[in-house]
Design a protein around this motif. Structure first.
Motif, PDB file in Angstrom:
ATOM      1  N   TYR A 168      46.266  17.129  16.388  1.00 18.70           N
ATOM      2  CA  TYR A 168      47.643  17.032  15.915  1.00 18.70           C
ATOM      3  C   TYR A 168      47.958  15.614  15.443  1.00 18.70           C
ATOM      4  O   TYR A 168      47.582  14.645  16.090  1.00 18.70           O
ATOM      5  CB  TYR A 168      48.601  17.419  17.046  1.00 18.70           C
ATOM      6  CG  TYR A 168      48.388  18.836  17.509  1.00 18.70           C
ATOM      7  CD1 TYR A 168      49.162  19.871  16.994  1.00 18.70           C
ATOM      8  CD2 TYR A 168      47.400  19.156  18.435  1.00 18.70           C
ATOM      9  CE1 TYR A 168      48.962  21.181  17.400  1.00 18.70           C
ATOM     10  CE2 TYR A 168      47.198  20.462  18.846  1.00 18.70           C
ATOM     11  CZ  TYR A 168      47.980  21.465  18.327  1.00 18.70           C
ATOM     12  OH  TYR A 168      47.781  22.764  18.721  1.00 18.70           O
ATOM     13  N   GLN A 175      44.224  18.816  21.177  1.00 19.92           N
ATOM     14  CA  GLN A 175      45.076  19.761  21.907  1.00 19.92           C
ATOM     15  C   GLN A 175      44.932  19.578  23.417  1.00 19.92           C
ATOM     16  O   GLN A 175      45.926  19.650  24.144  1.00 19.92           O
ATOM     17  CB  GLN A 175      44.720  21.195  21.521  1.00 19.92           C
ATOM     18  CG  GLN A 175      45.606  22.219  22.202  1.00 19.92           C
ATOM     19  CD  GLN A 175      45.458  23.569  21.574  1.00 19.92           C
ATOM     20  OE1 GLN A 175      45.589  23.707  20.368  1.00 19.92           O
ATOM     21  NE2 GLN A 175      45.181  24.563  22.382  1.00 19.92           N
ATOM     22  N   ILE A 207      48.785  19.574  11.575  1.00 20.04           N
ATOM     23  CA  ILE A 207      47.741  20.058  12.483  1.00 20.04           C
ATOM     24  C   ILE A 207      46.442  20.253  11.707  1.00 20.04           C
ATOM     25  O   ILE A 207      46.444  20.799  10.610  1.00 20.04           O
ATOM     26  CB  ILE A 207      48.138  21.408  13.118  1.00 20.04           C
ATOM     27  CG1 ILE A 207      49.450  21.281  13.881  1.00 20.04           C
ATOM     28  CG2 ILE A 207      47.041  21.915  14.045  1.00 20.04           C
ATOM     29  CD1 ILE A 207      50.026  22.611  14.317  1.00 20.04           C
TER      30      ILE A 207
END
Length: 92
Positions: A38, A55, A11
């Motif tokens: 990610y 996200q 991440i």
């Protein structure tokens, strides 16, 4: 928007890819840079690949089915209860 499944393996708290990568996304689809991004071991019906996903573009996969990406065994020790266990040497 894109039909793929994946397993998160890293991440970035905010966008950390190249400007060229970002500019290649159609302007009306570009995600904000001030959100987590990610790294995924991703797969679709045709291929396995590495994806970089904001996200806002992630959805939970409630299938409890494992992902069949060929790099899974190098990063994870197993799959149980819908989750992968990260290998000790890859933990921060």
């Amino acid at each position: 928007m894109l039909d793929f499944r994946g397993v998160i393996f890293d991440i970035d708290p905010v966008f950390a890819n190249s400007q060229e990568w970002y500019d290649a996304i159609p302007e009306d689809l570009r995600p904000r840079k001030d959100q987590p991004f990610y790294h995924l071991l991703a797969e679709n019906a045709e291929a396995s690949y590495i994806a970089y996903v904001s996200q806002q573009n992630l959805l939970a996969d409630d299938s409890d089915e494992p992902v069949e990406h060929p790099a899974i065994s190098g990063l994870f020790t197993g799959f149980s209860d819908g989750r992968y266990e990260l290998r000790r040497e890859h933990r921060h």
